[in-house]
Design an enzyme around this catalytic site. Sequence first.
Site, PDB file in Angstrom:
ATOM      1  N   HIS A  88       0.796  -1.234   0.000  1.00 11.60           N
ATOM      2  CA  HIS A  88       0.000   0.000   0.000  1.00 11.60           C
ATOM      3  C   HIS A  88       0.822   1.275   0.000  1.00 11.60           C
ATOM      4  CE1 HIS A  88       1.083   0.136   4.221  1.00 11.60           C
ATOM      5  NE2 HIS A  88       0.584   1.349   4.293  1.00 11.60           N
TER       6      HIS A  88
HETATM    7  N1  UDP Z   1      -4.164  -5.105   8.561  1.00 17.79           N
HETATM    8  C1  UDP Z   1      -5.493  -5.496   8.709  1.00 17.79           C
HETATM    9  N2  UDP Z   1      -6.189  -5.880   7.589  1.00 17.79           N
HETATM   10  C2  UDP Z   1      -5.636  -5.895   6.347  1.00 17.79           C
HETATM   11  C3  UDP Z   1      -4.284  -5.505   6.212  1.00 17.79           C
HETATM   12  C4  UDP Z   1      -3.575  -5.091   7.339  1.00 17.79           C
HETATM   13  O1  UDP Z   1      -6.025  -5.507   9.820  1.00 17.79           O
HETATM   14  O2  UDP Z   1      -6.335  -6.230   5.396  1.00 17.79           O
HETATM   15  C5  UDP Z   1      -3.420  -4.691   9.773  1.00 17.79           C
HETATM   16  C6  UDP Z   1      -2.071  -5.329   9.956  1.00 17.79           C
HETATM   17  O3  UDP Z   1      -2.184  -6.601  10.556  1.00 17.79           O
HETATM   18  C7  UDP Z   1      -1.384  -4.307  10.840  1.00 17.79           C
HETATM   19  C8  UDP Z   1      -1.929  -3.000  10.322  1.00 17.79           C
HETATM   20  O4  UDP Z   1      -3.139  -3.316   9.651  1.00 17.79           O
HETATM   21  O5  UDP Z   1      -1.786  -4.452  12.191  1.00 17.79           O
HETATM   22  C9  UDP Z   1      -0.943  -2.379   9.392  1.00 17.79           C
HETATM   23  O6  UDP Z   1      -1.521  -1.313   8.752  1.00 17.79           O
HETATM   24  P1  UDP Z   1      -0.993  -0.728   7.379  1.00 17.79           P
HETATM   25  O7  UDP Z   1      -0.227  -1.761   6.674  1.00 17.79           O
HETATM   26  O8  UDP Z   1      -2.166  -0.116   6.718  1.00 17.79           O
HETATM   27  O9  UDP Z   1      -0.067   0.485   7.826  1.00 17.79           O
HETATM   28  P2  UDP Z   1       1.445   0.591   8.298  1.00 17.79           P
HETATM   29  O10 UDP Z   1       1.671  -0.397   9.389  1.00 17.79           O
HETATM   30  O11 UDP Z   1       2.312   0.373   7.113  1.00 17.79           O
HETATM   31  O12 UDP Z   1       1.559   1.996   8.804  1.00 17.79           O
END
Ligand code: UDP
Length: 359
Positions: free
Chosen positions: A206
């Site tokens: 993403h």
């Molecule tokens: N996550 C979720 N559903 C999904 C994909 C990711 O609940 O379909 C969770 C994942 O397990 C983690 C969090 O979302 O806890 C990560 O979010 P994201 O990847 O959007 O953001 P980042 O961590 O890169 O800031």
Amino acid sequence: MRVLTVVGARPQFIKSAPVSKAFLAQGIEEYIVHTGQHYDDSMSAVFFDQLGLPKPIYTLSAGGLNRDAMIASIRKDLLPILESVRPDYVLVYGDTNSTLAGALAADELAIPLLHIEAGLRSFNDEMPEEINRIQTDELSTILFTPSEEANKNIEAEGFLAPFQKVVTVGDVMYDALLMFKDFSRHSAQMGDIDTFNSPFALATLHRQENVKHPERLKERIQTLNTLHNSGLNVWMPLHPSTKQQITANGISIDFITAAPVGYLEMLWLLEKAQIVLTDSGGLQKEAYFMNKPCITLRNETEWTELVDSGANELFTLSRPAQEIISVVERLKNATMPVQEFYGKGDAAALITRTLKNLS
Ligand code: UDP
């Protein structure tokens, strides 16, 4: 003590779950403002339901705006809310536009700022997240850090003023995982449960650096297609902005996709998966907490300890897609580290105790 928490994006809902519970248990009054940065039910409401998060006092409508407009709009809308709630602290998480907007609003009204997940750096200033986190750290009164590396980053930048304090608490995402692991589940939206009886790789994608450039997105998808076609199923819950870019650029996907899933489903997938491939910050750590190897689909990571330990490997852009097969083979057999890089899963309790000691 009264805290106004600003959240707006998926990982922030997850991070806030253990902290809001600890605040409630310790009598810290919390008021939540949801900025609306993520607004789809599958990116927002599902987390409030599954994790039992307190209902926001306000939900703003910043979703869909570009970065500058989003930060300006949230900041402006927060000012009257802060003036009416008059919190002792504003609390922000991570590195999103909502994080920085919350920090700017707190600064404008001279309300002390708490930043959870302070000190992380990618050293890639092309990333909006990098700018958000540096500016937020500079405005923070208490910088709650997840790791020793984060402390070193803050020290190296040398911006700390006498009013600022760094407190190492570990990672609230570890607290969340321990809190909800036993409730992990498969749900119908993920498709037939039998799909997960064969070995599979859990993948997410993403980040702007991958998704907003069609050539890079094509390359990332090609890498995942190659892995899937080599015989290891790749399963991906598709982030809405990734889906939009894939459709807009006519990129074809060979692997299995689904709509974004809830956190409990994600924990179930993590338990079952052989390996994780992701550009998500949160998921890199969750893989490590669950003893799963991880390939990070980026040129660098904020979570450098994981790469240094051998639990995680960066798959940089312009690496030939075919190489993914041997990297997966090697990592599947790697020994997972036993060190506690991100604390003991008691970050929320340490944060709460720090605040109580101040009052
Ligand atoms: N996550 C979720 N559903 C999904 C994909 C990711 O609940 O379909 C969770 C994942 O397990 C983690 C969090 O979302 O806890 C990560 O979010 P994201 O990847 O959007 O953001 P980042 O961590 O890169 O800031």
